[in-house]
Scaffold this active site. Structure first.
Site, PDB file in Angstrom:
ATOM      1  N   ASP A 143       0.818  -1.228   0.000  1.00  0.00           N
ATOM      2  CA  ASP A 143       0.000   0.000   0.000  1.00  0.00           C
ATOM      3  C   ASP A 143       0.844   1.267   0.000  1.00  0.00           C
ATOM      4  OD1 ASP A 143      -2.351  -1.609   0.320  1.00  0.00           O
ATOM      5  OD2 ASP A 143      -1.875  -1.751   2.451  1.00  0.00           O
ATOM      6  N   GLY A 159       0.769   1.658  -7.426  1.00  0.00           N
ATOM      7  CA  GLY A 159      -0.124   1.810  -8.583  1.00  0.00           C
ATOM      8  C   GLY A 159       0.007   3.184  -9.203  1.00  0.00           C
ATOM      9  N   HIS A 169      -4.274  -1.808  -6.094  1.00  0.00           N
ATOM     10  CA  HIS A 169      -3.610  -0.551  -6.433  1.00  0.00           C
ATOM     11  C   HIS A 169      -4.705   0.464  -6.716  1.00  0.00           C
ATOM     12  CE1 HIS A 169       0.150  -2.487  -6.743  1.00  0.00           C
ATOM     13  NE2 HIS A 169      -0.056  -3.067  -7.902  1.00  0.00           N
ATOM     14  N   THR A 170      -4.639   1.609  -6.082  1.00  0.00           N
ATOM     15  CA  THR A 170      -5.624   2.644  -6.376  1.00  0.00           C
ATOM     16  C   THR A 170      -5.025   3.613  -7.379  1.00  0.00           C
ATOM     17  OG1 THR A 170      -6.304   2.413  -4.102  1.00  0.00           O
ATOM     18  CG2 THR A 170      -7.211   4.294  -5.307  1.00  0.00           C
ATOM     19  N   THR A 210       3.052 -12.652   2.480  1.00  0.00           N
ATOM     20  CA  THR A 210       2.141 -13.227   1.498  1.00  0.00           C
ATOM     21  C   THR A 210       2.765 -14.546   1.044  1.00  0.00           C
ATOM     22  OG1 THR A 210       0.757 -12.716  -0.411  1.00  0.00           O
ATOM     23  CG2 THR A 210       3.083 -12.067  -0.573  1.00  0.00           C
ATOM     24  N   THR A 250     -10.433  -4.593   1.163  1.00  0.00           N
ATOM     25  CA  THR A 250     -11.290  -5.041   2.266  1.00  0.00           C
ATOM     26  C   THR A 250     -11.959  -3.889   3.011  1.00  0.00           C
ATOM     27  OG1 THR A 250      -9.379  -4.911   3.713  1.00  0.00           O
ATOM     28  CG2 THR A 250      -9.797  -7.039   2.707  1.00  0.00           C
ATOM     29  N   GLY A 251     -11.468  -2.655   2.836  1.00  0.00           N
ATOM     30  CA  GLY A 251     -11.998  -1.522   3.601  1.00  0.00           C
ATOM     31  C   GLY A 251     -11.542  -1.544   5.054  1.00  0.00           C
ATOM     32  N   VAL A 298       2.913  14.123  -3.852  1.00  0.00           N
ATOM     33  CA  VAL A 298       2.185  15.011  -2.932  1.00  0.00           C
ATOM     34  C   VAL A 298       0.668  14.926  -3.128  1.00  0.00           C
ATOM     35  CG1 VAL A 298       4.080  16.630  -2.545  1.00  0.00           C
ATOM     36  CG2 VAL A 298       2.580  16.940  -4.538  1.00  0.00           C
TER      37      VAL A 298
END
Ligand code: GDP
Length: 425
Positions: A13, A17, A41-42, A240, A302-303, A414
Site C-alpha cells: 500500500d 499503482g 492498487h488505487t 504473502t 477489504t476496507g 504530494v
C-alpha cells in the site's frame, strides 16, 4: 531499451499503482509478476478512480501491452469482474493490450473456501488473510495440484485433470474441515462462467516478451505488496505466499533472462500495515486515528482500517536492500502536512540494545521503536510541483530519509493524481 521494476519497500500500500500509472508512459509493456486479487492498487486518472487488484496498471495507457505473468494467482472470477469495471469506464481491453500467460495457474473456487475455513480453524491465532484464496492457491501450485491457464485451450484433458484434483481436494474439504464437497458439474459450470471468458487473452507471453526484447522494447515489472511481505525475505509467517521482490520479476513474468536496469522502490512517508504480525512503529489511540484519517488508510480490497505509525527507517533500509532499489519514490508527503513535528523511527531497541538492522522475524516481537522528530511544515503542499518550491522543512525531511536509507529519492508524491509529483534530480 531499458527495463524497470516498481516495487514496494515496506508492508504494501505504498502507492505503487500511482507510480506505475505515471511511469508506464515511458514503457512498451507492463507485467504483473506475482500475487493475486488480495491487494489493490488505487489509481486516479482521466478515466476515473480505480482499485485494480489483478489488472496491470498500464491498461490506461494507449499503446502499452499489459501482461499477467506466470507468477500470478489467476483468479478468473475476479479478473473478469475487474475487466468489466474498466471496460465500463471506456477503457479498451482487447487481446492486443491484455495478455495472460498460458503458464499462469488458476485460482480455483475451493481456494477461497479453504482460506476462510483455515482462518476459522485458527480462531484468535489467525493471520488476517484477505480470504482471496492466495495461500491455498500457492501451496497447491507448489504441490502441482492446480491447472495452468493454457489447459483451458485443451478442454478434454482439462476435464480429466479437474476430476483428479477434485477427488483429492474433496478429501481435504470434507475430512479436515467438515465442509461440503465439490462436484465435477460445479467445477465445469465455474469454467464455463468465468474461465471461458478469459480464454481469448491467453497466449505464450514468454515468447511475446522474448520477441519484444529482441525488438528493443522496454518492460515495466509491476509488483504487489512490499519487501516485508515477501515469502522468503519478509516477516514470515505474516508474509504473502509469493515473492514480491524485484529479483523475482523476470521469473514470474515469463522472461527469466531479462535484465532489470532500474528498480523504483516505493516508500510511504509514514508506515502502514494491514493484518496481523509485528509492526514495531505502531501508533494507537487518537494519534493513530488522526494519521489514518489524514491518509485515508483503509484497505483498497477489504476496507479494513490499516495499522499506522511513523516512518520506520530500520525496516525501510532493509526493504531498500532486499529490493536492490536504485531509486525511491516517497509517497503521501502531503498527508504529513498537519503535523507540528514529523516523527521518524531511526533505530529499534532489542533487549535493551539499540540496533539499526532489521532482525529475524521472531525477534521483531520484542523490538521497541526509537523515535525522533523533525520540524513539520504545517501548510498544504499538494499543489507543489517543483523541489525548490517545497517548504524547507519538507525538503529536510526528504533529505533525512534519503540519507538514512542510503538510496536516492527521485520522486516525491504530494497527491494521488497522476501529476501530483515532484521529480528530483
Ligand atoms: P499500492 O497497492 O502500493 O498501489 O497502494 P494503494 O493503492 O493501496 O494505496 C495508496 C493510496 O494512496 C491510494 O489510495 C492512492 O490513490 C493514494 N496515494 C498514492 N500516492 C499518494 C500521495 O502522494 N498523496 C496522497 N494523498 N495519496 C496518495
Amino acid at each position: 531499451m531499458s527495463n524497470c521494476a516498481i516495487v514496494g519497500i515496506n508492508w504494501g500500500d505504498e502507492g505503487k499503482g500511482r507510480m506505475v500509472d505515471l511511469l508506464t508512459q515511458n514503457y512498451d509493456i507492463v507485467v504483473r509478476y506475482q500475487g493475486g486479487g488480495n491487494a489493490g492498487h488505487t489509481i486516479i486518472n482521466q478515466y476515473g478512480k480505480f482499485a485494480l487488484h489483478l489488472l496491470p496498471s498500464g491498461i490506461f495507457t494507449n499503446g502499452v501491452v499489459n501482461i499477467l505473468g506466470n507468477g500470478v494467482a489467476l483468479d478468473c472470477e475476479n479478473l473478469w469482474k475487474e475487466m468489466q469495471e474498466v471496460i465500463n469506464q471506456n477503457v479498451a481491453l482487447t487481446p492486443e493490450n491484455l495478455k495472460i500467460s498460458d503458464r499462469a495457474s488458476l485460482l480455483l473456487p475451493w481456494h477461497r473456501d479453504l482460506d476462510s475455513l483455515e482462518e476459522l480453524r485458527l480462531k484468535d491465532k489467525k493471520f488476517g488473510s484477505t480470504k482471496q484464496g492466495i495461500a491455498p492457491f500457492y501451496s497447491d501450485k507448489y504441490q502441482k495440484k492446480t491447472v495452468m491457464a493454457g489447459e483451458l485451450l485443451y478442454p478434454n484433458q482439462l476435464k480429466a485433470h479437474l476430476a483428479d484434483l477434485l477427488e483429492w481436494k474433496n478429501q481435504i474439504l470434507v475430512n479436515v474441515y467438515g465442509a461440503k464437497p465439490y462436484t465435477l458439474e460445479m467445477l465445469m459450470e465455474w469454467v464455463d462462467t468465468y474461465a471461458e471468458k478469459i480464454k481469448p487473452y491467453i497466449c505464450d507471453t514468454g515468447l511475446f516478451l522474448k520477441n519484444a526484447q529482441k525488438e528493443g522494447k522496454s518492460i515495466l515489472f509491476e509488483a504487489q505488496l512490499g519487501a516485508l511481505r515477501d515469502l522468503d525475505y519478509g516477516i514470515y509467517p505474516y508474509t504473502t505466499s509469493s515473492n514480491t521482490i524485484a529479483a523475482f520479476a523476470p521469473v514470474g513474468s515469463g522472461i527469466p533472462c531479462a535484465k532489470i536496469d532500474d528498480v523504483v522502490g516505493v516508500v510511504k512517508a509514514y508506515s502502514t500495515c494491514v493484518g496481523e504480525g509485528p509492526f514495531t512503529c505502531e501508533w494507537f489511540g487518537e494519534e493513530a486515528e488522526a494519521l489514518r484519517q489524514a491518509g485515508g488508510e483503509y484497505g483498497a480490497k477489504t476496507g479494513r482500517p490499516r495499522r499506522v505509525g511513523p516512518i520506520d527507517l530500520v525496516a525501510t533500509r532493509y526493504g531498500v536492500e532486499t529490493q536492490a532499489a536504485t531509486c525511491i519514490a516517497l509517497t503521501k508527503m502531503d498527508v504529513l502536512s498537519y503535523m507540528d513535528k514529523i516523527p521518524v523511527c531511526s533505530h529499534y531497541l532489542l533487549n535493551g540494545e539499540q540496533i539499526d538492522t532489521f532482525p529475524f522475524p521472531t525477534a521483531l516481537n520484542d523490538t521497541k521503536p526509537v523515535v525522533g522528530y523533525l520540524d513539520g511544515w504545517k501548510c498544504d503542499i499538494s499543489h507543489i510541483r517543483k523541489w525548490e518550491d517545497l517548504p524547507i522543512q519538507a525538503q529536510q525531511y526528504v533529505e533525512y530519509v534519503e540519507k538514512a536509507i542510503g538510496c536516492h529519492i527521485g520522486y516525491v508524491s504530494v497527491g494521488p493524481e497522476r501529476d501530483s509529483i515532484i521529480l528530483r534530480k
